[in-house]
Design a protein around this motif. Sequence first.
Motif, PDB file in Angstrom:
ATOM      1  N   LEU A  51      24.178  38.976  27.468  1.00 46.32           N
ATOM      2  CA  LEU A  51      25.056  39.300  28.588  1.00 46.32           C
ATOM      3  C   LEU A  51      25.544  38.007  29.221  1.00 46.32           C
ATOM      4  CD1 LEU A  51      26.338  41.278  30.554  1.00 46.32           C
ATOM      5  CD2 LEU A  51      24.212  41.252  31.866  1.00 46.32           C
ATOM      6  N   GLN A  52      26.830  37.777  29.132  1.00 45.85           N
ATOM      7  CA  GLN A  52      27.432  36.585  29.715  1.00 45.85           C
ATOM      8  C   GLN A  52      28.580  37.026  30.619  1.00 45.85           C
ATOM      9  OE1 GLN A  52      28.580  33.601  26.841  1.00 45.85           O
ATOM     10  NE2 GLN A  52      26.852  34.077  25.508  1.00 45.85           N
ATOM     11  N   VAL A  53      28.656  36.431  31.771  1.00 45.19           N
ATOM     12  CA  VAL A  53      29.740  36.718  32.701  1.00 45.19           C
ATOM     13  C   VAL A  53      30.422  35.409  33.050  1.00 45.19           C
ATOM     14  CG1 VAL A  53      30.378  37.705  34.933  1.00 45.19           C
ATOM     15  CG2 VAL A  53      28.456  38.673  33.657  1.00 45.19           C
ATOM     16  N   TYR A 127      31.164  40.273  26.465  1.00 45.99           N
ATOM     17  CA  TYR A 127      29.942  40.223  25.668  1.00 45.99           C
ATOM     18  C   TYR A 127      28.988  41.372  26.001  1.00 45.99           C
ATOM     19  CZ  TYR A 127      31.000  35.540  23.885  1.00 45.99           C
ATOM     20  OH  TYR A 127      31.568  34.470  23.239  1.00 45.99           O
ATOM     21  N   GLY A 128      28.929  41.741  27.263  1.00 41.56           N
ATOM     22  CA  GLY A 128      28.021  42.814  27.647  1.00 41.56           C
ATOM     23  C   GLY A 128      28.662  44.183  27.673  1.00 41.56           C
ATOM     24  N   ALA A 129      29.987  44.248  27.416  1.00 40.72           N
ATOM     25  CA  ALA A 129      30.727  45.504  27.562  1.00 40.72           C
ATOM     26  C   ALA A 129      31.116  46.132  26.230  1.00 40.72           C
ATOM     27  CB  ALA A 129      31.988  45.253  28.398  1.00 40.72           C
ATOM     28  N   SER A 130      30.623  45.595  25.129  1.00 41.30           N
ATOM     29  CA  SER A 130      31.157  45.974  23.818  1.00 41.30           C
ATOM     30  C   SER A 130      30.205  46.836  22.988  1.00 41.30           C
ATOM     31  CB  SER A 130      31.509  44.706  23.029  1.00 41.30           C
ATOM     32  OG  SER A 130      32.479  43.947  23.719  1.00 41.30           O
ATOM     33  N   PHE A 131      30.814  47.642  22.139  1.00 42.45           N
ATOM     34  CA  PHE A 131      30.197  48.409  21.050  1.00 42.45           C
ATOM     35  C   PHE A 131      29.398  49.638  21.506  1.00 42.45           C
ATOM     36  CE2 PHE A 131      30.687  44.031  19.340  1.00 42.45           C
ATOM     37  CZ  PHE A 131      31.744  44.327  18.489  1.00 42.45           C
ATOM     38  N   ALA A 132      28.149  49.525  21.861  1.00 38.80           N
ATOM     39  CA  ALA A 132      27.313  50.691  22.152  1.00 38.80           C
ATOM     40  C   ALA A 132      27.448  51.080  23.624  1.00 38.80           C
ATOM     41  CB  ALA A 132      25.853  50.393  21.816  1.00 38.80           C
ATOM     42  N   TYR A 133      28.152  52.173  23.884  1.00 38.60           N
ATOM     43  CA  TYR A 133      28.484  52.536  25.264  1.00 38.60           C
ATOM     44  C   TYR A 133      27.235  52.746  26.118  1.00 38.60           C
ATOM     45  CZ  TYR A 133      30.555  55.003  29.231  1.00 38.60           C
ATOM     46  OH  TYR A 133      30.934  55.380  30.498  1.00 38.60           O
ATOM     47  N   ASN A 134      26.233  53.413  25.579  1.00 39.99           N
ATOM     48  CA  ASN A 134      25.037  53.677  26.382  1.00 39.99           C
ATOM     49  C   ASN A 134      24.338  52.392  26.796  1.00 39.99           C
ATOM     50  OD1 ASN A 134      24.416  53.408  23.585  1.00 39.99           O
ATOM     51  ND2 ASN A 134      22.344  54.162  23.997  1.00 39.99           N
ATOM     52  N   LEU A 135      24.366  51.367  25.933  1.00 44.73           N
ATOM     53  CA  LEU A 135      23.766  50.086  26.287  1.00 44.73           C
ATOM     54  C   LEU A 135      24.645  49.320  27.274  1.00 44.73           C
ATOM     55  CD1 LEU A 135      22.388  48.912  22.817  1.00 44.73           C
ATOM     56  CD2 LEU A 135      21.209  50.147  24.657  1.00 44.73           C
ATOM     57  N   TYR A 140      25.766  47.305  33.359  1.00 45.76           N
ATOM     58  CA  TYR A 140      26.790  47.142  34.392  1.00 45.76           C
ATOM     59  C   TYR A 140      26.218  46.680  35.738  1.00 45.76           C
ATOM     60  CZ  TYR A 140      25.996  51.390  37.209  1.00 45.76           C
ATOM     61  OH  TYR A 140      25.475  52.330  38.057  1.00 45.76           O
ATOM     62  N   LYS A 141      24.999  47.082  36.069  1.00 47.38           N
ATOM     63  CA  LYS A 141      24.423  46.651  37.341  1.00 47.38           C
ATOM     64  C   LYS A 141      24.071  45.167  37.323  1.00 47.38           C
ATOM     65  CE  LYS A 141      22.669  51.041  39.127  1.00 47.38           C
ATOM     66  NZ  LYS A 141      21.477  51.812  39.560  1.00 47.38           N
ATOM     67  N   GLU A 142      23.627  44.681  36.175  1.00 47.96           N
ATOM     68  CA  GLU A 142      23.328  43.255  36.061  1.00 47.96           C
ATOM     69  C   GLU A 142      24.606  42.431  36.215  1.00 47.96           C
ATOM     70  OE1 GLU A 142      21.754  39.571  35.718  1.00 47.96           O
ATOM     71  OE2 GLU A 142      20.719  41.465  36.110  1.00 47.96           O
ATOM     72  N   VAL A 143      25.705  42.941  35.679  1.00 47.09           N
ATOM     73  CA  VAL A 143      26.998  42.265  35.858  1.00 47.09           C
ATOM     74  C   VAL A 143      27.336  42.210  37.341  1.00 47.09           C
ATOM     75  CG1 VAL A 143      29.472  42.360  35.357  1.00 47.09           C
ATOM     76  CG2 VAL A 143      27.802  42.999  33.596  1.00 47.09           C
ATOM     77  N   ALA A 144      27.129  43.322  38.040  1.00 47.68           N
ATOM     78  CA  ALA A 144      27.405  43.364  39.478  1.00 47.68           C
ATOM     79  C   ALA A 144      26.543  42.360  40.241  1.00 47.68           C
ATOM     80  CB  ALA A 144      27.179  44.777  40.009  1.00 47.68           C
ATOM     81  N   VAL A 145      25.292  42.234  39.835  1.00 50.46           N
ATOM     82  CA  VAL A 145      24.403  41.270  40.492  1.00 50.46           C
ATOM     83  C   VAL A 145      24.929  39.852  40.312  1.00 50.46           C
ATOM     84  CG1 VAL A 145      22.101  40.228  40.442  1.00 50.46           C
ATOM     85  CG2 VAL A 145      22.343  42.723  40.369  1.00 50.46           C
ATOM     86  N   GLN A 146      25.376  39.524  39.092  1.00 46.52           N
ATOM     87  CA  GLN A 146      25.908  38.185  38.851  1.00 46.52           C
ATOM     88  C   GLN A 146      27.173  37.936  39.659  1.00 46.52           C
ATOM     89  OE1 GLN A 146      25.972  36.556  34.918  1.00 46.52           O
ATOM     90  NE2 GLN A 146      24.343  37.906  34.161  1.00 46.52           N
TER      91      GLN A 146
END
Length: 458
Positions: A51-53, A127-135, A140-146
Amino acid sequence: MPREYKTILLCVLTIYITSLVLGVEETQEYDECADLNNTTWLEYRQQRVKLQVQYLLLTRRNVDCAQMFNQESLTITQSSYFNISRPTKVIIHGYRALGNKPSWVKELARALLRAQDVNVLVVDWVYGASFAYNLVVENYKEVAVQISVLINQLQKHGCKLESFHFIGVSLGAHVAGFVGTLFEGKIGRITALDPAGPMFKGADTFDRLDPSDAQFVDAIHTDADYFGISIPVGHVDFYLNGGKDQTGCARSRFASMYGYVICDHMRALHVYMSALNGSCPLIGIPCFSYEDFLNGHCVNCDVFKGRCPTIGLSEKNGITISPIPKEQKLFLLTTSSPPFCSHHILLELEVSPLDKSAEVQVKLRTANLGKEQRLRLQTDKTVYRTMLGHAAALCEIDSIEVKNTGARFYRQGDIHIKSVCLSEVPSLRREEPLCVNNIHISRGAPWSHDFVQVCDLF
């Protein structure tokens, strides 16, 4: 397999083929300009991608060449285009089925910068938003934290929470919502463009966007029966054409894959970008349901003291009352192409009691286009109301034609129409309705009437 996951798998396959055909990936205009990331299925499988933002900054000074932005950028003000004294728009993309960067980001950023002199921060979490939707949903919350860490740093340098306006597309809307939760709803505004539905429709308000996440939350719904969410999530929620099937989008799987799979879902984004250009107003009418709206039961904006909300950047969508109602549903009709604006024409028809059922066809004509509506008349009803979307304003309608079309299926011969009236909703220019009284229509014989009026649109 749950229906939601089947939907996502269909999305992945069809968007992949569409991307090959349409070439949705962009190329950098300049080597020194920052750009969003791409990732690949191989990288994902090999778990090389974490996960990269990252953040891209666009302003009127560098509208065509994004600058990479981070906490260090704030300490070197002479090399950053970020202006602390200006408002900041934060764009957050959603799920990326194939790991490719969203092709619409630059267009949205440019539209925002044409409308206002602001900082535009693009959140790149491909990087964190791709391929497996459930993952992805788990990320998404970790992205919000960053994101919240960066906002905290900007606060330390003088930015006010109320100066931030988050614009989240699909899953990005819920990311924005959780950022708002972390700041206890003190962020200025969140705009949700068809907020994601799968795995969020039954979620608690803590886990999805809701009105408490910002001082003002507005949402546009265009695919509520598929990829979008159906419930209201903001102070005001605009449901375009009922919020489900959009005009101009394919209804068959055998049509274009883009048209069938994501056209409805992405329409919210395209309508919003068009609204930023300000070529015409996209006005929502408050109503309990789309059915009530189409049946002409909602014709004013009294709940907002007569001022109807509009899609766009106007403060609180033009709402001036306080407190602002929450989860207020707004309905509007649109056309199939930019600028998408449609005038709402209320058709009211009163007929004398019928012995048998009948059908009439009503056509509204202007100099270069027409709009028709069929009404089925029943023996136990004499007054009919229906809302029509027309590209022309009421004052531009040249004529009306009414035809008794029941010759093949219905046995009612003659129809006596006591009155037929047209009015525009809302009446921005306080126009009187266009009415014609006492019309007798025989089967198969059309009746028409020309209107003589002066059109003052200003």
